[in-house]
Write a protein that holds these residues in place. Structure first.
Motif, mmCIF file in Angstrom:
data_model
loop_
_atom_site.group_PDB
_atom_site.id
_atom_site.type_symbol
_atom_site.label_atom_id
_atom_site.label_comp_id
_atom_site.label_asym_id
_atom_site.label_seq_id
_atom_site.Cartn_x
_atom_site.Cartn_y
_atom_site.Cartn_z
ATOM 1 N N VAL A 52 0.829 -1.215 0.000
ATOM 2 C CA VAL A 52 0.000 0.000 0.000
ATOM 3 C C VAL A 52 0.859 1.261 0.000
ATOM 4 O O VAL A 52 0.563 2.238 -0.699
ATOM 5 N N GLU A 109 1.694 2.059 -6.591
ATOM 6 C CA GLU A 109 0.656 2.978 -7.033
ATOM 7 C C GLU A 109 -0.160 2.349 -8.155
ATOM 8 O O GLU A 109 0.271 1.379 -8.788
ATOM 9 N N LYS A 138 4.050 -0.480 -9.546
ATOM 10 C CA LYS A 138 2.712 -0.018 -9.889
ATOM 11 C C LYS A 138 2.021 -1.063 -10.755
ATOM 12 O O LYS A 138 2.663 -1.950 -11.321
ATOM 13 N N ILE A 165 -4.468 1.563 -1.589
ATOM 14 C CA ILE A 165 -3.445 2.416 -2.207
ATOM 15 C C ILE A 165 -4.036 3.788 -2.522
ATOM 16 O O ILE A 165 -3.422 4.829 -2.267
#
Length: 272
Positions: A160, A164, A189, A247
């Protein structure tokens, strides 16, 4: 935040066929095609020398899962993830439209003392090696953890706060996409499919039984989503975590809790 609620999971649509039909033909089993690893995983090895679409179909009772079989030589670890019982595994060849013929088939009577063991394994969706950097990181993060609960909390907190959501990928990802744990870890990500895959891989590698689940939740309205379900040994039950949602909350500096209300994640389609 508005963009967050436009999450997409195009990559998994390939596994979800509305109206897909099979033409029942005589199809023998090749012992070189199917290898039962006896841990809830069957390895399918096949050389697709044609230019037509081919799939692997896995059926138990009235539920089926379908996986793309690429061109050339493929070796896929397919999860038997619907509990103990009789499974039918088929190699399917596209005839036209949504019609497929059965090229090869086999059946397996799964009888595991713990049928949750499949959710500890690497498979075609949650695909990892112990030598992967993401898995080495999971080992490093959790070396002082004394329980599964600590492992889950530690890995969830790490993902988290260090990953991203990839909005660009969400708008460009193509049908048939599968998560690559090493790339996700390197880039820090991904889309919800990626985040739930790396969560599952890192936790499984440390002995925690965890599912990658797809379906719908009011938290992400009107969009096909992916999250995780974790087994709690102490209660003998599963609980829900959604790191992708967290997130977004973390980056927006809003409050969130790791464990979600499972009632908000009850509209499930598949689990891997």
């Amino acid at each position: 935040m508005k963009n967050f609620f436009k999450l997409t999971l195009l990559g998994i649509i390939t596994l979800w066929f509305f109206g897909m039909s099979e033409v029942k033909v005589s199809a023998a089993s090749n012992s070189n095609t199917f290898e039962n690893k006896e841990n809830g995983i069957i390895t399918v090895t096949y050389n697709n020398t044609t230019n037509v679409k081919m799939k692997i179909g896995v059926t138990k009772d009235k539920q089926s899962y379908y996986y793309d079989l690429g061109h050339g030589k493929s070796k896929l670890d397919i999860p038997l993830n619907m509990g103990n019982g009789k499974y039918t595994i088929r190699i399917l060849k596209n005839i036209s439209g949504t019609k497929y013929s059965v090229v090869e088939t086999t059946s397996i009577d799964l009888d595991l003392s713990d049928d949750n063991i499949v959710f500890l394994q690497s498979n075609v969706i949650v695909n990892f090696e112990l030598s992967d950097k993401a898995i080495e990181k999971a080992k490093d993060l959790t070396q002082k953890c004394k329980s599964d609960a600590e492992i889950v909390s530690t890995i969830h907190n790490y993902v988290v706060k260090n990953f991203e959501y990839d909005y660009d990928k969400a708008s460009t990802v193509s049908s048939g996409y599968l998560p690559d744990i090493e790339i996700i870890y390197k880039n820090k990500k991904g889309i919800c499919y990626d985040i739930s895959a790396i969560m599952a891989a890192m936790m499984r590698s440390q002995g925690v039984e965890v599912k990658l689940v797809t379906g719908y939740t009011p938290n992400i309205k009107g969009v096909y989503h992916a999250w995780n379900s974790v087994y709690d040994d102490s209660s003998g039950s599963w609980y829900t975590i959604d790191a992708t949602y967290d997130i977004a909350m973390y980056r927006a500096k809003k409050k969130y809790t790791m464990k979600k209300d499972s009632k908000d994640y009850s509209d499930t389609k598949y689990q891997y």
